[in-house]
Enzyme design. Structure first.
Site, mmCIF file in Angstrom:
data_model
loop_
_atom_site.group_PDB
_atom_site.id
_atom_site.type_symbol
_atom_site.label_atom_id
_atom_site.label_comp_id
_atom_site.label_asym_id
_atom_site.label_seq_id
_atom_site.Cartn_x
_atom_site.Cartn_y
_atom_site.Cartn_z
ATOM 1 C CG HIS A 102 4.777 29.353 -13.328
ATOM 2 N ND1 HIS A 102 4.384 29.271 -13.904
ATOM 3 C CD2 HIS A 102 5.589 29.188 -12.058
ATOM 4 C CE1 HIS A 102 3.563 30.181 -12.912
ATOM 5 N NE2 HIS A 102 4.164 29.950 -11.737
ATOM 6 C CG ASP A 126 1.768 32.214 -15.862
ATOM 7 O OD1 ASP A 126 2.449 32.791 -16.396
ATOM 8 O OD2 ASP A 126 1.921 30.927 -15.393
ATOM 9 C CG ASP A 165 3.709 29.854 -18.110
ATOM 10 O OD1 ASP A 165 2.244 29.415 -17.812
ATOM 11 O OD2 ASP A 165 4.179 30.552 -16.927
ATOM 12 C CE1 TYR A 224 -3.205 29.519 -13.031
ATOM 13 C CE2 TYR A 224 -1.315 30.905 -13.014
ATOM 14 C CZ TYR A 224 -1.521 29.035 -13.561
ATOM 15 O OH TYR A 224 -1.640 28.659 -14.183
ATOM 16 C CG HIS A 265 4.658 23.578 -15.174
ATOM 17 N ND1 HIS A 265 5.598 23.681 -15.219
ATOM 18 C CD2 HIS A 265 3.946 24.595 -14.676
ATOM 19 C CE1 HIS A 265 5.711 24.710 -14.774
ATOM 20 N NE2 HIS A 265 4.954 25.286 -15.555
ATOM 21 C CG ASP A 293 3.076 23.761 -6.627
ATOM 22 O OD1 ASP A 293 3.737 22.723 -6.626
ATOM 23 O OD2 ASP A 293 2.716 24.389 -6.588
ATOM 24 C CG ASP A 328 -3.175 22.759 -2.906
ATOM 25 O OD1 ASP A 328 -2.452 23.254 -2.543
ATOM 26 O OD2 ASP A 328 -2.808 21.754 -3.245
HETATM 27 C C1 SS9 Z 1 1.891 29.149 -5.305
HETATM 28 C C2 SS9 Z 1 2.744 27.621 -6.571
HETATM 29 C C3 SS9 Z 1 1.831 27.510 -6.959
HETATM 30 C C4 SS9 Z 1 2.530 26.150 -9.710
HETATM 31 C C5 SS9 Z 1 2.295 27.067 -10.343
HETATM 32 C C6 SS9 Z 1 1.865 26.125 -11.689
HETATM 33 C C7 SS9 Z 1 1.779 27.430 -13.189
HETATM 34 C C8 SS9 Z 1 1.550 26.848 -14.215
HETATM 35 N N1 SS9 Z 1 2.861 29.974 -5.022
HETATM 36 N N2 SS9 Z 1 2.989 27.223 -7.625
HETATM 37 S S1 SS9 Z 1 1.513 27.734 -15.493
HETATM 38 ZN ZN ZN Z 2 2.465 29.609 -15.495
#
Ligand code: SS9
Ligand code: ZN
Length: 663
Positions: A174, A265, A172, A305, A135, A92, A20
């Site tokens: 996101h 991130d 973060d 990441y 999330h 995700d 994935d």
């Molecule tokens: C990949 C999409 C990933 C989820 C990211 C979740 C981050 C949590 N381009 N999307 S901190």
């Molecule tokens: Zn994040």
């Protein structure tokens, strides 16, 4: 009082079991590299290691539904096929037979941290956890998150310790929409998040992540979203938002506890965030939060990441929690145009809720949303080209080792003043450089020569900070500046608290930056380097004073990047202890903590409170939650207007005329 570190290898024992591309970045190595970097840099051994525990059912139910908990409980017994199918109902995220166990440990780690901090077994701490939490929602896993660790910890702190107000800072990259949904209508929880947004084209692509989601009903104003509409944001952009939105609002909110959704991130090199702030920024973000809530700060890992960037950022954060001097942030460019646009939008969206933002520019909402749609269209057109150029890897230098001088704080005090614990007294004879002493012909000669010796030892990094009681602060400040200015590498930031004339050979040397908070108007009003801040009630007005600290002193200090801070307490300044301590603490962001405090001989009573902060104790919270008066807000606003041509970090709107915009 120490720093807690919570980590358990068990949380590395789950991983993605199928292909994935969206989930492959969330790996066990994220945790191992972070922890190993803390061990390698001798930071782990300086922390108090606190064991993890599982969150209980009832603790998880503080945030999640019974149905959801029961469903997750079944995952350890599922086959690979069942797990894949279970995963499909969420976005995700992936499941693994051991993730339920780890998710209970991650939430439990946050609770352990809250327990340690609230019972004062430690001052602050960090929990290194997987899976992340911000999330996850009432009945849904999402974005690698299973249980909402920080949201659970927030409700737990309120319930178990009667905590009245909690600030959650989500740095973060996101949007922690799970946290937003949880506290949207709750005025006792202030949730702040900045996030890559790109006009709603970036994951999770939610309309409610924009700046105009401010909270609902009683919670209106207690949800602050800062959308980043471009990638490549730098340290300047992050600091602008802290100085001009988060810090003034957070101090007005006056939390009893601060929790950080600490995703890294948002640092340079991250494949998800694509931002450019170097790991050192997290030392500063952490430090800027450490004087809220009497220092009660719980940092909980979320994303991050790029393993290199993540490990470096975690180290910067923990080293700051431990109280080490901060790294200097050289060459800050000032915020970029897109960041300023976001800043302006957030400030205008919140001006009706927070008195510190009352005078922020107001934008007609229609105008903003037209712009948003227009920009989103442009964005969509350029998307292909964007993807192509972003394949090259970012490189940045490893953050230099942060050095702690052998003496944290030294003092020059009259003999009848008892030296505070932990503060070294600078002896009269053996420590003083005879050459320096002979240059000074003054009644105050002995004291002044010892002050110069103190400055020299700070330059040589033998001493971090210092405090001196002198018979005339103006004379002492002049001596220090004259001693330092001949060397072109020296830049001194002078923060003068109270009335009194600062000699014009200092204010006009075109080099030393002087900010003076006073209640008497002074003649010099047009210089780049002498900035008198005329407040109606002078230094005795807490809100007006703090407004000047966040809106002027911090951004100016960051952009000026001094190698020494001189904090001068003018006679009869009228500044109250708590405000003085806050200022002293916050100024340690600059010059690697090299602050010299000068006070008048008869102000012995302030020696204790000052040295305690110089030694790293948090300043007491400012309980006075009155609104700053309108005139003072205006004064700061006008000064920013005038000075933003010279000082980019003072900008708060994108419609500035004078200044050149960066990147
Ligand atoms: C990949 C999409 C990933 C989820 C990211 C979740 C981050 C949590 N381009 N999307 S901190
Ligand atoms: Zn994040």
């Amino acid at each position: 009082m120490g720093t807690a570190l919570i980590y358990d290898e068990e949380m590395t024992k789950y991983k993605l079991l199928w292909v994935d591309p969206a989930c492959k970045i969330e790996t066990p190595e994220r945790l191992t590299v972070s922890y190993e970097a803390l061990v390698r840099n001798a930071l782990a051994e300086r922390c108090i290691s606190v064991p993890v525990r599982e969150a209980t059912n009832s603790e998880i139910l503080l945030v999640h539904s019974e149905e959801y908990l029961e469903a997750v409980k079944k995952t350890p017994y599922m086959t690979l096929e069942d797990l894949k199918e279970f995963t499909l109902q969420y976005g995700d995220v992936y499941f693994h037979p051991n993730i339920y166990h780890c998710a209970k440990l991650a939430a439990g780690s946050a609770l352990q941290l809250v327990d340690c901090v609230m019972t004062e077994r430690v001052r602050n701490g960090m929990a290194l956890v997987r899976p992340p939490g911000h999330h996850s929602q009432h009945s849904a896993a999402n974005g690698f998150c299973v249980f909402n660790n920080v949201a659970i910890a927030t409700r737990y702190a309120k319930q178990k310790y009667g905590v009245k107000r909690v600030l959650i800072v989500d740095w973060d990259i996101h949007h922690g929409q799970g946290v937003q949904y949880c506290f949207e209508d709750d005025p006792s929880v202030l949730y702040f998040s900045w996030h890559r947004y790109e006009h709603q084209t970036f994951w999770p692509q939610l309309r409610e992540s924009d700046y105009d989601s401010v909270g609902k009903e009683k919670g209106a104003g207690f949800n602050i979203n800062v959308p980043w509409n471009q990638v490549g944001m730098e340290s300047s952009d992050y600091l602008s938002v802290f100085c001009h939105v988060l810090l003034p609002v957070a101090y007005e909110f006056c939390p009893d506890l601060v929790l950080v959704c600490a995703g890294f991130d948002s640092a340079i090199g991250d494949p998800e965030g694509k931002m450019c702030a170097t790991p050192e920024i997290f030392a500063h973000l952490t430090h800027l939060l450490m004087n809220l809530a009497g220092g009660k700060l719980c940092v909980v890992l979320e994303g991050g990441y790029n393993l290199t960037s993540l490990a470096q950022s975690v180290c910067q954060t923990v080293q700051t929690l431990l109280g080490d001097p901060l790294p200097r942030l050289a060459n800050l460019s000032g915020p970029c145009r897109s960041a300023l646009e976001s800043l302006q939008c957030v400030r205008s969206a919140h001006r009706q809720y927070w008195s510190c933002l009352k005078h922020a520019a107001s934008l007609p909402p229609a105008d903003i949303s037209t712009k948003r749609i227009k920009l989103a269209e442009e964005e969509a057109k350029t998307e292909v080209g964007e993807e192509e150029k972003s394949t090259e890897e970012k490189v940045w230098p490893e953050p230099p080792k942060r050095f702690s001088p052998p003496v944290r704080c030294a003092s020059v005090l009259p003999d009848d003043v008892t030296r505070p614990d932990g503060c070294k007294r600078l002896g009269a004879d053996q420590d003083v450089n005879p050459l320096t002493a002979s240059k000074l012909k003054d009644d105050d000669c002995d004291t002044l020569s010892r002050v110069i010796t103190l400055v020299e030892k700070m330059e040589q990094n033998e001493i971090c900070s210092g405090l001196a009681l002198v018979c005339d602060v103006t004379v002492a400040m002049t001596q220090v500046v004259q001693h330092l200015t001949p060397d072109p590498v020296n830049r001194v930031l002078i923060v003068c608290v109270g009335n009194g004339k600062v000699p014009s050979h200092i204010t006009r040397d075109g080099k030393t930056l002087v900010v003076q908070i006073n209640s008497e108007e002074t003649e010099d009003q047009n210089s780049k380097y002498y900035i008198p801040v005329f407040l109606k009630k002078g230094c005795s007005d807490t809100s007006g004073f703090m407004h000047a600290v966040f809106g002027l002193i911090l951004p100016l200090g960051y952009e000026y990047d001094p190698n020494l801070v001189l904090l001068v307490r003018m006679p009869d300044s009228g500044v109250c202890d708590a405000v003085w301590q806050q200022l002293t603490g916050l100024l340690q962001s600059f010059a690697k903590g090299h602050t010299l405090v000068l006070m008048q001989e008869n102000e012995k009573a302030f020696v204790g409170p000052t040295t305690s902060v110089l030694l790293g104790d948090p300043a007491p919270p400012l309980e006075n939650r009155q609104a700053p008066n309108t005139e003072d807000l205006n004064v700061v606003e006008r000064l920013r207007d005038r000075l933003q041509v010279n000082w980019n970090l003072l900008q708060t709107t994108s419609e500035c005329t004078g200044a050149a915009f960066q990147h």
